[in-house]
Design a protein around this motif. Structure first.
Motif, PDB file in Angstrom:
ATOM      1  N   ILE A  45      30.626  47.454  34.755  1.00  0.00           N
ATOM      2  CA  ILE A  45      30.798  47.579  36.210  1.00  0.00           C
ATOM      3  C   ILE A  45      32.193  48.127  36.476  1.00  0.00           C
ATOM      4  O   ILE A  45      33.189  47.475  36.172  1.00  0.00           O
ATOM      5  N   GLY A  46      32.264  49.326  37.008  1.00  0.00           N
ATOM      6  CA  GLY A  46      33.564  49.925  37.338  1.00  0.00           C
ATOM      7  C   GLY A  46      34.032  49.480  38.700  1.00  0.00           C
ATOM      8  O   GLY A  46      35.176  49.052  38.876  1.00  0.00           O
ATOM      9  N   VAL A  47      33.141  49.556  39.694  1.00  0.00           N
ATOM     10  CA  VAL A  47      33.465  49.126  41.062  1.00  0.00           C
ATOM     11  C   VAL A  47      32.300  48.293  41.572  1.00  0.00           C
ATOM     12  O   VAL A  47      31.131  48.629  41.380  1.00  0.00           O
ATOM     13  N   GLY A  67      41.836  48.077  33.728  1.00  0.00           N
ATOM     14  CA  GLY A  67      40.382  47.908  33.676  1.00  0.00           C
ATOM     15  C   GLY A  67      39.786  47.330  34.949  1.00  0.00           C
ATOM     16  O   GLY A  67      38.577  47.110  35.032  1.00  0.00           O
ATOM     17  N   SER A  68      40.610  47.083  35.986  1.00  0.00           N
ATOM     18  CA  SER A  68      40.084  46.455  37.203  1.00  0.00           C
ATOM     19  C   SER A  68      39.352  47.445  38.103  1.00  0.00           C
ATOM     20  O   SER A  68      38.746  47.045  39.094  1.00  0.00           O
ATOM     21  N   GLY A  69      39.425  48.749  37.793  1.00  0.00           N
ATOM     22  CA  GLY A  69      38.620  49.717  38.551  1.00  0.00           C
ATOM     23  C   GLY A  69      39.398  50.650  39.455  1.00  0.00           C
ATOM     24  O   GLY A  69      38.812  51.363  40.265  1.00  0.00           O
ATOM     25  N   SER A 225      49.166  51.809  41.404  1.00  0.00           N
ATOM     26  CA  SER A 225      50.362  51.334  40.693  1.00  0.00           C
ATOM     27  C   SER A 225      50.087  50.007  40.001  1.00  0.00           C
ATOM     28  O   SER A 225      49.231  49.235  40.422  1.00  0.00           O
ATOM     29  N   HIS A 226      50.834  49.769  38.940  1.00  0.00           N
ATOM     30  CA  HIS A 226      50.793  48.481  38.245  1.00  0.00           C
ATOM     31  C   HIS A 226      51.944  47.595  38.683  1.00  0.00           C
ATOM     32  O   HIS A 226      52.039  46.440  38.292  1.00  0.00           O
ATOM     33  N   ASP A 227      52.839  48.181  39.461  1.00  0.00           N
ATOM     34  CA  ASP A 227      54.143  47.569  39.646  1.00  0.00           C
ATOM     35  C   ASP A 227      54.309  47.064  41.083  1.00  0.00           C
ATOM     36  O   ASP A 227      54.303  47.851  42.028  1.00  0.00           O
TER      37      ASP A 227
END
Ligand code: ATP
Ligand code: MG
Length: 344
Positions: A45-47, A67-69, A225-227
């Motif tokens: 499941i991507g989204v 990996g959260s989409g 972003s990851h930040d």
């Protein structure tokens, strides 16, 4: 219903990766989790049931663990990825289901994308790299070069037109990537971890440039972003994704003060919350402060911390805080302020 100030709206969108999306959808609708679907069917499941809108002219940040989409979501916007189910609207018009010819038009005119890897052509100079998309669209050389020079000026690279990518630093290469997207003058700029490969100083400089560009041009920017520091600095609103779901969307202040769950809260671990705290967050109703309207200095609830500091620090008694309607919310004593700062 889409609001006219929504530029993109996403309605019940799912993306399943794998050969049996129908089976995965059935399981999801029956309440199975992403993990259960993967375990039983091998479908990823991507989204998962995305339903939200991006407003015209905002910087909309998408955050979430790996990996959260996030990338899948952004690729659904320009239909590099087709949704398994649900609809996506651009300016109120459904783009899911568009014919290839119209889709090409959307990609060229409405959306530009900037990637983490700069994706420049090594054998082309900066000018030609920036004009590459325009060339593919059939824009003649004169107009192409004019627009490319202007885009390079916007990102602070005037005069570098004839350099080759290998002669530029990483930060400069990323500016070329940004200029390439801007040369098309798209209504929406999609940026997938665009600054993540840059070292901190250059990254901060690019964030500043982006904020400036957006304010000048009122372009809609969707930025992955990851930040959290980056997200809070540039984002008007932030969407937090977890396992394919959008778990919360809000201003940095809303997410910090009312996180929907522990996952959202975790993003703010170690974050200097004094950057977004306001008087209303710090005021305590139980701090005794006689408040008689019009007789003493007061603070409005949305006063940012940096403006509160000098007032409370020099006051001889707690300062009352009122909301926009003039209602008393509580008071801030020096002790209360200090304890907030030490927790930040
Ligand atoms: N083409 C694909 N085929 C199969 N699975 C995919 C594909 N693209 C993405 N996925 C899966 O979909 C999920 C979401 O991936 P996505 O790339 O959107 O995550 P992300 O949030 O962008 O992660 P990152 O921060 O690492 O870039 C992951 O479980 C990933 O493995
Ligand atoms: Mg990604």
């Amino acid at each position: 219903m889409t609001r006219t100030d929504d530029i993109i709206s996403v309605k019940n969108v799912y993306k399943v990766f794998g050969a049996q999306p129908g089976l995965a959808m059935q399981m999801l609708k029956a309440g199975a989790s992403k993990g259960e679907v993967f375990e039983k069917t091998g479908q990823v499941i991507g989204v998962f049931d995305a339903d939200f809108a991006v407003r015209r002219g905002e910087i909309f940040v998408i955050m979430g663990l790996s990996g959260s989409g996030k990338s899948t979501m952004v690729r659904l916007f320009n239909r590099l990825i087709e949704p398994t189910s649900g609809s996506i609207f651009l300016n109120g018009n459904e783009i899911t289901g568009l014919a290839d010819k119209d889709l090409l038009q959307v990609r060229r005119k409405d959306m530009g994308m900037v990637f983490q890897s700069f994706a420049l052509m090594p054998h082309m100079n900066v000018l030609d790299n920036v004009g590459f998309g325009l060339q593919i669209s059939g824009v003649n050389e004169r107009e192409r070069n004019g627009r490319s020079v202007e885009a390079l000026r916007q990102v602070g690279l005037a005069g570098q037109e004839h350099c080759f990518p290998h002669q530029l630093s990483g930060g400069m290469q990323q500016r070329v990537g940004l200029a390439r997207a801007l040369a098309n003058d798209p209504a929406i700029l999609l940026m997938d971890e665009a600054f993540s490969a840059l070292d901190p100083l250059i990254r901060s400089e690019m964030q500043g440039e982006l904020i400036k560009l957006q304010a000048e041009q009122n372009r809609t920017i969707i930025f992955i972003s990851h930040d959290i520091d980056e997200a809070v600095r540039i984002g008007h609103r932030i969407a937090i994704m977890e396992g394919g779901r959008v778990v919360q969307i809000g201003t940095p202040h809303e997410l910090l003060s009312r996180p929907a769950n522990n996952y959202v809260r975790t993003f703010f671990n170690g974050f200097d919350s004094s950057r977004i705290l306001r008087a209303g967050d710090i005021a305590r109703p139980d701090v005794a402060a006689p408040y008689i309207a019009g007789t003493q200095p007061v603070l409005l609830a949305d006063t940012p911390l940096k403006e509160i500091l000098p007032i409370v620090a020099t006051a001889t008694c707690p300062i009352p805080v009122i909301d926009n309607a003039g209602l008393y919310k509580g008071s801030i004593s020096q002790g209360q302020l200090l304890s907030c700062l030490s927790r930040a």
